[in-house]
Motif scaffolding. Structure first.
Motif, PDB file in Angstrom:
ATOM      1  N   ARG A  76       8.990 -15.033  -8.809  1.00 19.41           N
ATOM      2  CA  ARG A  76       9.305 -13.602  -8.802  1.00 19.41           C
ATOM      3  C   ARG A  76       8.127 -12.839  -8.212  1.00 19.41           C
ATOM      4  NH1 ARG A  76      10.120 -11.024 -13.707  1.00 19.41           N
ATOM      5  NH2 ARG A  76      11.554  -9.639 -12.645  1.00 19.41           N
ATOM      6  N   LEU A  77       8.418 -11.815  -7.435  1.00 18.69           N
ATOM      7  CA  LEU A  77       7.361 -11.024  -6.821  1.00 18.69           C
ATOM      8  C   LEU A  77       6.464 -10.371  -7.874  1.00 18.69           C
ATOM      9  CD1 LEU A  77       6.269 -10.112  -4.048  1.00 18.69           C
ATOM     10  CD2 LEU A  77       7.598  -8.011  -4.351  1.00 18.69           C
ATOM     11  N   LYS A  78       7.068  -9.889  -8.951  1.00 13.86           N
ATOM     12  CA  LYS A  78       6.277  -9.215  -9.989  1.00 13.86           C
ATOM     13  C   LYS A  78       5.332 -10.175 -10.708  1.00 13.86           C
ATOM     14  CE  LYS A  78       9.242  -5.244 -10.885  1.00 13.86           C
ATOM     15  NZ  LYS A  78      10.018  -4.519 -11.896  1.00 13.86           N
ATOM     16  N   ALA A  79       5.528 -11.489 -10.554  1.00 14.82           N
ATOM     17  CA  ALA A  79       4.627 -12.478 -11.157  1.00 14.82           C
ATOM     18  C   ALA A  79       3.374 -12.687 -10.301  1.00 14.82           C
ATOM     19  CB  ALA A  79       5.352 -13.810 -11.352  1.00 14.82           C
ATOM     20  N   CYS A  80       3.396 -12.200  -9.080  1.00 13.35           N
ATOM     21  CA  CYS A  80       2.241 -12.333  -8.187  1.00 13.35           C
ATOM     22  C   CYS A  80       1.186 -11.299  -8.573  1.00 13.35           C
ATOM     23  CB  CYS A  80       2.667 -12.095  -6.741  1.00 13.35           C
ATOM     24  SG  CYS A  80       3.903 -13.257  -6.136  1.00 13.35           S
ATOM     25  N   PRO A  81      -0.083 -11.635  -8.378  1.00 15.47           N
ATOM     26  CA  PRO A  81      -1.123 -10.637  -8.633  1.00 15.47           C
ATOM     27  C   PRO A  81      -0.878  -9.392  -7.778  1.00 15.47           C
ATOM     28  CG  PRO A  81      -2.090 -12.802  -8.270  1.00 15.47           C
ATOM     29  CD  PRO A  81      -0.637 -12.917  -7.933  1.00 15.47           C
ATOM     30  N   HIS A  82      -1.051  -8.208  -8.360  1.00 14.69           N
ATOM     31  CA  HIS A  82      -0.893  -6.944  -7.640  1.00 14.69           C
ATOM     32  C   HIS A  82      -1.583  -5.831  -8.428  1.00 14.69           C
ATOM     33  CE1 HIS A  82       2.526  -7.078 -10.452  1.00 14.69           C
ATOM     34  NE2 HIS A  82       2.433  -5.769 -10.488  1.00 14.69           N
ATOM     35  N   LYS A  83      -1.792  -4.715  -7.772  1.00 13.51           N
ATOM     36  CA  LYS A  83      -2.385  -3.563  -8.446  1.00 13.51           C
ATOM     37  C   LYS A  83      -1.397  -3.046  -9.491  1.00 13.51           C
ATOM     38  CE  LYS A  83      -5.301  -0.800  -7.134  1.00 13.51           C
ATOM     39  NZ  LYS A  83      -6.569  -0.216  -6.822  1.00 13.51           N
ATOM     40  N   GLU A  84      -1.906  -2.293 -10.438  1.00  6.46           N
ATOM     41  CA  GLU A  84      -1.044  -1.681 -11.454  1.00  6.46           C
ATOM     42  C   GLU A  84       0.058  -0.887 -10.763  1.00  6.46           C
ATOM     43  OE1 GLU A  84      -1.360   1.662 -14.977  1.00  6.46           O
ATOM     44  OE2 GLU A  84      -3.192   0.806 -14.170  1.00  6.46           O
ATOM     45  N   MET A  85       1.283  -1.018 -11.266  1.00  7.05           N
ATOM     46  CA  MET A  85       2.434  -0.355 -10.652  1.00  7.05           C
ATOM     47  C   MET A  85       2.180   1.143 -10.493  1.00  7.05           C
ATOM     48  SD  MET A  85       4.724  -2.493  -9.858  1.00  7.05           S
ATOM     49  CE  MET A  85       6.373  -2.950 -10.232  1.00  7.05           C
ATOM     50  N   GLY A  86       2.324   1.620  -9.259  1.00  6.66           N
ATOM     51  CA  GLY A  86       2.180   3.035  -8.957  1.00  6.66           C
ATOM     52  C   GLY A  86       0.748   3.534  -8.880  1.00  6.66           C
ATOM     53  N   ASN A  87      -0.236   2.652  -9.118  1.00 12.61           N
ATOM     54  CA  ASN A  87      -1.634   3.070  -9.144  1.00 12.61           C
ATOM     55  C   ASN A  87      -2.378   2.541  -7.911  1.00 12.61           C
ATOM     56  OD1 ASN A  87      -4.105   4.071  -9.927  1.00 12.61           O
ATOM     57  ND2 ASN A  87      -4.486   2.473 -11.442  1.00 12.61           N
ATOM     58  N   HIS A  88      -2.270   3.263  -6.798  1.00  6.69           N
ATOM     59  CA  HIS A  88      -2.872   2.839  -5.538  1.00  6.69           C
ATOM     60  C   HIS A  88      -2.850   4.003  -4.563  1.00  6.69           C
ATOM     61  CE1 HIS A  88       1.153   2.832  -3.985  1.00  6.69           C
ATOM     62  NE2 HIS A  88       1.494   2.238  -5.106  1.00  6.69           N
ATOM     63  N   THR A  89      -3.335   3.794  -3.372  1.00  5.83           N
ATOM     64  CA  THR A  89      -3.366   4.853  -2.359  1.00  5.83           C
ATOM     65  C   THR A  89      -2.493   4.538  -1.147  1.00  5.83           C
ATOM     66  OG1 THR A  89      -5.315   3.868  -1.339  1.00  5.83           O
ATOM     67  CG2 THR A  89      -5.699   5.569  -3.009  1.00  5.83           C
ATOM     68  N   CYS A  90      -1.656   3.534  -1.229  1.00  6.26           N
ATOM     69  CA  CYS A  90      -0.800   3.150  -0.103  1.00  6.26           C
ATOM     70  C   CYS A  90       0.225   4.257   0.192  1.00  6.26           C
ATOM     71  CB  CYS A  90      -0.077   1.838  -0.433  1.00  6.26           C
ATOM     72  SG  CYS A  90       0.822   1.152   0.966  1.00  6.26           S
ATOM     73  N   GLN A  91       0.442   4.503   1.460  1.00 12.26           N
ATOM     74  CA  GLN A  91       1.381   5.535   1.902  1.00 12.26           C
ATOM     75  C   GLN A  91       2.748   4.921   2.221  1.00 12.26           C
ATOM     76  OE1 GLN A  91       0.494   8.869   1.980  1.00 12.26           O
ATOM     77  NE2 GLN A  91      -1.296   8.021   0.940  1.00 12.26           N
ATOM     78  N   PRO A  92       3.839   5.688   2.064  1.00 15.90           N
ATOM     79  CA  PRO A  92       5.183   5.182   2.371  1.00 15.90           C
ATOM     80  C   PRO A  92       5.314   4.628   3.789  1.00 15.90           C
ATOM     81  CG  PRO A  92       5.346   7.226   1.168  1.00 15.90           C
ATOM     82  CD  PRO A  92       3.887   7.035   1.492  1.00 15.90           C
ATOM     83  N   ARG A  93       4.537   5.141   4.733  1.00 15.66           N
ATOM     84  CA  ARG A  93       4.615   4.640   6.110  1.00 15.66           C
ATOM     85  C   ARG A  93       4.142   3.186   6.221  1.00 15.66           C
ATOM     86  NH1 ARG A  93       0.297   8.356   6.285  1.00 15.66           N
ATOM     87  NH2 ARG A  93      -1.712   7.318   6.543  1.00 15.66           N
ATOM     88  N   ASN A  94       3.527   2.664   5.162  1.00 14.61           N
ATOM     89  CA  ASN A  94       3.063   1.274   5.142  1.00 14.61           C
ATOM     90  C   ASN A  94       3.993   0.339   4.368  1.00 14.61           C
ATOM     91  OD1 ASN A  94       0.743   1.768   6.674  1.00 14.61           O
ATOM     92  ND2 ASN A  94      -0.357   2.471   4.884  1.00 14.61           N
ATOM     93  N   SER A  95       5.190   0.814   4.048  1.00 11.93           N
ATOM     94  CA  SER A  95       6.149  -0.017   3.306  1.00 11.93           C
ATOM     95  C   SER A  95       6.483  -1.280   4.092  1.00 11.93           C
ATOM     96  CB  SER A  95       7.434   0.765   3.031  1.00 11.93           C
ATOM     97  OG  SER A  95       7.155   1.888   2.229  1.00 11.93           O
ATOM     98  N   VAL A  96       6.594  -2.385   3.381  1.00 15.01           N
ATOM     99  CA  VAL A  96       6.853  -3.661   4.032  1.00 15.01           C
ATOM    100  C   VAL A  96       8.358  -3.924   4.151  1.00 15.01           C
ATOM    101  CG1 VAL A  96       6.789  -5.100   1.949  1.00 15.01           C
ATOM    102  CG2 VAL A  96       6.135  -6.086   4.139  1.00 15.01           C
ATOM    103  N   SER A  97       8.744  -4.557   5.252  1.00 22.44           N
ATOM    104  CA  SER A  97      10.115  -4.993   5.489  1.00 22.44           C
ATOM    105  C   SER A  97      10.088  -6.466   5.848  1.00 22.44           C
ATOM    106  CB  SER A  97      10.748  -4.200   6.638  1.00 22.44           C
ATOM    107  OG  SER A  97      10.829  -2.829   6.337  1.00 22.44           O
ATOM    108  N   ILE A  98      11.132  -7.174   5.482  1.00 16.57           N
ATOM    109  CA  ILE A  98      11.171  -8.607   5.764  1.00 16.57           C
ATOM    110  C   ILE A  98      12.544  -9.031   6.279  1.00 16.57           C
ATOM    111  CG2 ILE A  98       9.438  -9.067   3.978  1.00 16.57           C
ATOM    112  CD1 ILE A  98      11.712 -10.305   2.287  1.00 16.57           C
ATOM    113  N   ILE A  99      12.572 -10.195   6.880  1.00 15.28           N
ATOM    114  CA  ILE A  99      13.816 -10.845   7.280  1.00 15.28           C
ATOM    115  C   ILE A  99      13.778 -12.263   6.733  1.00 15.28           C
ATOM    116  CG2 ILE A  99      15.233 -11.656   9.205  1.00 15.28           C
ATOM    117  CD1 ILE A  99      14.043  -9.373  10.872  1.00 15.28           C
ATOM    118  N   CYS A 100      14.826 -12.640   6.030  1.00 18.42           N
ATOM    119  CA  CYS A 100      14.982 -13.993   5.495  1.00 18.42           C
ATOM    120  C   CYS A 100      16.097 -14.687   6.262  1.00 18.42           C
ATOM    121  CB  CYS A 100      15.352 -13.946   4.014  1.00 18.42           C
ATOM    122  SG  CYS A 100      14.248 -12.969   2.985  1.00 18.42           S
ATOM    123  N   SER A 101      16.117 -16.006   6.192  1.00 13.35           N
ATOM    124  CA  SER A 101      17.115 -16.779   6.940  1.00 13.35           C
ATOM    125  C   SER A 101      18.538 -16.523   6.458  1.00 13.35           C
ATOM    126  CB  SER A 101      16.809 -18.274   6.847  1.00 13.35           C
ATOM    127  OG  SER A 101      17.020 -18.738   5.519  1.00 13.35           O
ATOM    128  N   GLY A 102      18.688 -16.155   5.189  1.00 19.71           N
ATOM    129  CA  GLY A 102      20.026 -15.944   4.642  1.00 19.71           C
ATOM    130  C   GLY A 102      20.694 -17.232   4.227  1.00 19.71           C
TER     131      GLY A 102
END
Length: 114
Positions: A76-102
């Motif tokens: 699960r993504l939430k099991a990966c190390p990450h900053k506290e939810m909502g506590n950061h300086t990242c801007q919406p223009r840096n949102s990540v997008s992905i493509i999976c094989s399906g």
């Protein structure tokens, strides 16, 4: 978690649900293991590509997850190390997008059928 604005349910902007709201995930420092974890968690097969800078749009919610650093074994993504939810300086223009094989890999398909 869900993928939004892609051409299929297995491509799009990565969004997570936390604290009663949907928000995006920061693509800064995003790695290929993160994409693999998201694809597998959503039952979308293997990772194909990762796009940063809001490739599938910025979204309407705020950025909830940042500095995600999966090692590749997480389920699960939430099991990966990450900053506290909502506590950061990242801007919406840096949102990540992905493509999976399906497509699920054949060994996983066999396990699901049994």
């Amino acid at each position: 978690m869900k993928l939004v604005n892609g051409s299929s349910r297995c491509s799009g902007r990565v969004e997570v649900y936390h604290g009663g709201e949907w928000g995006t995930v920061c693509g800064t420092d995003w790695n290929e293991f993160n994409t693999e974890v998201v694809c597998k968690e959503l039952g979308c097969g293997d990772a194909v590509d990762t796009m940063q800078y809001a490739y599938f749009g910025e979204g309407t919610g705020r950025v909830l997850m940042a500095e995600v650093a999966c090692g590749g074994k997480e389920t699960r993504l939430k099991a990966c190390p990450h900053k506290e939810m909502g506590n950061h300086t990242c801007q919406p223009r840096n949102s990540v997008s992905i493509i999976c094989s399906g497509k699920l890999n054949t060994s996983l398909q066999k396990l699901l059928i049994m």
